[in-house]
Design a protein around this motif. Structure first.
Motif, PDB file in Angstrom:
ATOM      1  N   ASP A 277       0.825  -1.211   0.000  1.00  0.00           N
ATOM      2  CA  ASP A 277       0.000   0.000   0.000  1.00  0.00           C
ATOM      3  C   ASP A 277       0.852   1.252   0.000  1.00  0.00           C
ATOM      4  O   ASP A 277       0.476   2.279  -0.548  1.00  0.00           O
ATOM      5  N   LEU A 278       1.991   1.182   0.691  1.00  0.00           N
ATOM      6  CA  LEU A 278       2.885   2.329   0.800  1.00  0.00           C
ATOM      7  C   LEU A 278       4.310   1.867   0.571  1.00  0.00           C
ATOM      8  O   LEU A 278       4.747   0.882   1.172  1.00  0.00           O
ATOM      9  N   VAL A 279       5.022   2.563  -0.290  1.00  0.00           N
ATOM     10  CA  VAL A 279       6.439   2.258  -0.504  1.00  0.00           C
ATOM     11  C   VAL A 279       7.213   3.555  -0.397  1.00  0.00           C
ATOM     12  O   VAL A 279       6.953   4.508  -1.130  1.00  0.00           O
ATOM     13  N   THR A 280       8.130   3.604   0.552  1.00  0.00           N
ATOM     14  CA  THR A 280       9.024   4.755   0.658  1.00  0.00           C
ATOM     15  C   THR A 280      10.435   4.298   0.317  1.00  0.00           C
ATOM     16  O   THR A 280      10.905   3.266   0.791  1.00  0.00           O
ATOM     17  N   GLU A 281      11.078   5.093  -0.542  1.00  0.00           N
ATOM     18  CA  GLU A 281      12.462   4.823  -0.957  1.00  0.00           C
ATOM     19  C   GLU A 281      13.353   5.808  -0.216  1.00  0.00           C
ATOM     20  O   GLU A 281      13.266   7.018  -0.441  1.00  0.00           O
ATOM     21  N   MET A 282      14.169   5.304   0.692  1.00  0.00           N
ATOM     22  CA  MET A 282      15.084   6.169   1.407  1.00  0.00           C
ATOM     23  C   MET A 282      16.348   6.371   0.551  1.00  0.00           C
ATOM     24  O   MET A 282      17.070   5.414   0.274  1.00  0.00           O
ATOM     25  N   GLY A 283      16.558   7.614   0.140  1.00  0.00           N
ATOM     26  CA  GLY A 283      17.710   7.934  -0.694  1.00  0.00           C
ATOM     27  C   GLY A 283      18.805   8.575   0.143  1.00  0.00           C
ATOM     28  O   GLY A 283      18.523   9.356   1.038  1.00  0.00           O
ATOM     29  N   SER A 284      20.033   8.226  -0.146  1.00  0.00           N
ATOM     30  CA  SER A 284      21.150   8.768   0.615  1.00  0.00           C
ATOM     31  C   SER A 284      21.706   9.999  -0.099  1.00  0.00           C
ATOM     32  O   SER A 284      22.349   9.885  -1.139  1.00  0.00           O
ATOM     33  N   VAL A 285      21.433  11.189   0.451  1.00  0.00           N
ATOM     34  CA  VAL A 285      21.939  12.426  -0.135  1.00  0.00           C
ATOM     35  C   VAL A 285      23.360  12.681   0.378  1.00  0.00           C
ATOM     36  O   VAL A 285      24.223  13.156  -0.351  1.00  0.00           O
ATOM     37  N   LYS A 286      23.578  12.313   1.622  1.00  0.00           N
ATOM     38  CA  LYS A 286      24.861  12.617   2.274  1.00  0.00           C
ATOM     39  C   LYS A 286      24.982  11.675   3.456  1.00  0.00           C
ATOM     40  O   LYS A 286      24.008  11.474   4.186  1.00  0.00           O
ATOM     41  N   HIS A 287      26.147  11.103   3.659  1.00  0.00           N
ATOM     42  CA  HIS A 287      26.307  10.145   4.751  1.00  0.00           C
ATOM     43  C   HIS A 287      27.596  10.403   5.512  1.00  0.00           C
ATOM     44  O   HIS A 287      28.645  10.515   4.914  1.00  0.00           O
ATOM     45  N   HIS A 288      27.469  10.454   6.843  1.00  0.00           N
ATOM     46  CA  HIS A 288      28.648  10.751   7.666  1.00  0.00           C
ATOM     47  C   HIS A 288      29.689   9.638   7.619  1.00  0.00           C
ATOM     48  O   HIS A 288      30.845   9.884   7.926  1.00  0.00           O
ATOM     49  N   PHE A 289      29.307   8.405   7.248  1.00  0.00           N
ATOM     50  CA  PHE A 289      30.322   7.349   7.128  1.00  0.00           C
ATOM     51  C   PHE A 289      31.371   7.762   6.079  1.00  0.00           C
ATOM     52  O   PHE A 289      32.546   7.440   6.224  1.00  0.00           O
ATOM     53  N   SER A 290      30.925   8.457   5.039  1.00  0.00           N
ATOM     54  CA  SER A 290      31.847   8.913   3.987  1.00  0.00           C
ATOM     55  C   SER A 290      32.865   9.909   4.529  1.00  0.00           C
ATOM     56  O   SER A 290      33.916  10.117   3.944  1.00  0.00           O
ATOM     57  N   ALA A 291      32.523  10.556   5.644  1.00  0.00           N
ATOM     58  CA  ALA A 291      33.437  11.536   6.241  1.00  0.00           C
ATOM     59  C   ALA A 291      34.225  10.911   7.396  1.00  0.00           C
ATOM     60  O   ALA A 291      34.796  11.620   8.226  1.00  0.00           O
ATOM     61  N   GLY A 292      34.257   9.565   7.437  1.00  0.00           N
ATOM     62  CA  GLY A 292      35.090   8.891   8.430  1.00  0.00           C
ATOM     63  C   GLY A 292      34.462   8.756   9.800  1.00  0.00           C
ATOM     64  O   GLY A 292      35.114   8.343  10.754  1.00  0.00           O
ATOM     65  N   VAL A 293      33.181   9.110   9.904  1.00  0.00           N
ATOM     66  CA  VAL A 293      32.507   8.981  11.195  1.00  0.00           C
ATOM     67  C   VAL A 293      32.054   7.532  11.373  1.00  0.00           C
ATOM     68  O   VAL A 293      31.500   6.930  10.465  1.00  0.00           O
ATOM     69  N   LYS A 294      32.327   6.973  12.550  1.00  0.00           N
ATOM     70  CA  LYS A 294      31.976   5.580  12.786  1.00  0.00           C
ATOM     71  C   LYS A 294      30.520   5.423  13.205  1.00  0.00           C
ATOM     72  O   LYS A 294      29.863   6.400  13.580  1.00  0.00           O
ATOM     73  N   ALA A 295      30.045   4.187  13.156  1.00  0.00           N
ATOM     74  CA  ALA A 295      28.698   3.877  13.662  1.00  0.00           C
ATOM     75  C   ALA A 295      28.715   4.058  15.175  1.00  0.00           C
ATOM     76  O   ALA A 295      29.564   3.499  15.862  1.00  0.00           O
ATOM     77  N   GLN A 296      27.807   4.886  15.678  1.00  0.00           N
ATOM     78  CA  GLN A 296      27.836   5.243  17.092  1.00  0.00           C
ATOM     79  C   GLN A 296      26.632   4.697  17.853  1.00  0.00           C
ATOM     80  O   GLN A 296      25.512   4.704  17.355  1.00  0.00           O
ATOM     81  N   GLU A 297      26.899   4.263  19.069  1.00  0.00           N
ATOM     82  CA  GLU A 297      25.842   3.800  19.964  1.00  0.00           C
ATOM     83  C   GLU A 297      24.810   4.902  20.156  1.00  0.00           C
ATOM     84  O   GLU A 297      25.162   6.063  20.327  1.00  0.00           O
ATOM     85  N   GLY A 298      23.549   4.532  20.137  1.00  0.00           N
ATOM     86  CA  GLY A 298      22.481   5.515  20.335  1.00  0.00           C
ATOM     87  C   GLY A 298      21.982   6.101  19.027  1.00  0.00           C
ATOM     88  O   GLY A 298      20.876   6.617  18.953  1.00  0.00           O
ATOM     89  N   ILE A 299      22.792   6.019  17.982  1.00  0.00           N
ATOM     90  CA  ILE A 299      22.370   6.529  16.666  1.00  0.00           C
ATOM     91  C   ILE A 299      22.188   5.369  15.692  1.00  0.00           C
ATOM     92  O   ILE A 299      21.102   5.164  15.164  1.00  0.00           O
ATOM     93  N   GLU A 300      23.267   4.598  15.487  1.00  0.00           N
ATOM     94  CA  GLU A 300      23.163   3.478  14.540  1.00  0.00           C
ATOM     95  C   GLU A 300      22.644   2.198  15.181  1.00  0.00           C
ATOM     96  O   GLU A 300      22.151   1.312  14.501  1.00  0.00           O
ATOM     97  N   PHE A 301      22.821   2.054  16.502  1.00  0.00           N
ATOM     98  CA  PHE A 301      22.403   0.797  17.153  1.00  0.00           C
ATOM     99  C   PHE A 301      22.081   1.037  18.603  1.00  0.00           C
ATOM    100  O   PHE A 301      22.262   2.145  19.105  1.00  0.00           O
TER     101      PHE A 301
END
Lengths: 200, 200
Positions: free
Chosen positions: A176-200
């Protein structure tokens, strides 16, 4: 009232009439099949948000994680406060490159699907999240026709959310509903690691 | 082990090496500025999911709703269970076509921004959601430069999530993560109404 304020009010009165007519034209209520796909962030996270909203309405909800494995996540801790109103099943074995064992990955997905079928049959569950099911379908770890048919045959008052990249066309067709999440900008590309509380 | 299983394992071993190297290369930890924009569903909902995850990590979190008004929502009920670990401020007056009063809309946005500034200065808050701030910026109800400068000057351990369509380029430039929610298919087009537990 100034001319500007009057013009604004008149414009908004017209806009409200259009909006009200649109809302009035929508009368169907049904359990929805929602798909969050695409390469961007927010697919599973938006499913968690839906779960929180549903809990706020007093619903019982279910979560089956098809790929995510035993690692510790904030969301799992958070839902403990809702007690048995959340049926949470983390049944993945991790990513394919972690297990390095295709037979085990397939067995884990099949077990997770059996649990999902059980939750779909449980009339106390009003919202069910099938997290990363799209990944299991993409690798053909589950039979697409079987899964889509079961989702289409869901109870009329059950909402199901399917997440993961590369949603299959047959699932998009059934949704019924399809949303496509597009990546415009990602902090992983700037060397930022996956952080507790945000990514997991 | 079969040839197929061996090939799979070897392929996944290589993939794991690539993944591990990528993860190891990411070392920065910082409070992020996250933007959820685009016409699709899931912008505010993914922010709610982030809030739930953060709560699961024991954080205190804040929510300022710039446009959404006094109406009853499931999410607001849901977070009550977390008590004073959630600072929740619904400060909008509804959509512009509901108020039909531009001066009142602007005053509401300015008040909401003042509350947001207060929460940004509160060292106990680790995650702050500024819901529909993009709408306030789009209509020039708030000064873009002032808002972007304040967001850039946030505490190093504060994560801020800004939601709403049509994010301004200057905000995208300042952000660490930008996800564009695209609408592939929407049940409203099929006459389905906004339903309690799903939309609100």
């Amino acid at each position: 009232m100034s001319d500007d304020a009057t013009r604004h009010r008149e414009k908004m009165e017209k806009r409200k009439a259009v909006q009200d007519a649109e809302v009035a034209a929508k009368t169907v209520e049904k359990g929805l099949l929602l798909v969050h796909t695409g390469p961007g962030k927010g697919k599973s996270t938006a499913a968690l948000g839906l779960m929180l909203r549903a809990l706020g309405r007093g619903w019982r909800v279910g979560m089956v994680q098809f790929i995510k494995g035993g690692w510790d996540t904030g969301e799992r801790h958070a839902v403990e406060v809702f007690g048995d109103r959340v049926a949470w099943h983390t049944l993945g074995e991790g990513f394919t490159w972690e297990t390095q064992d295709k037979a085990r990955d397939i067995a884990a997905c099949r077990h997770a699907w059996a649990v999902a079928e059980g939750l779909m049959a449980d009339p106390t569950i009003r919202l069910l999240v099938l997290d990363e099911l799209n990944i299991a379908l993409r690798y053909d770890y589950l039979d697409l026709d079987t899964v889509v048919a079961a989702l289409q045959a869901r109870r009329p008052d059950l909402h199901v959310v399917v997440t993961g990249r590369n949603a299959k066309p047959a699932l998009i067709e059934a949704a019924d509903l399809v949303t496509e999440m597009g990546s415009v900008k990602h902090h992983f590309s700037a060397g930022v690691k996956a952080q507790e509380g945000i990514e997991f």
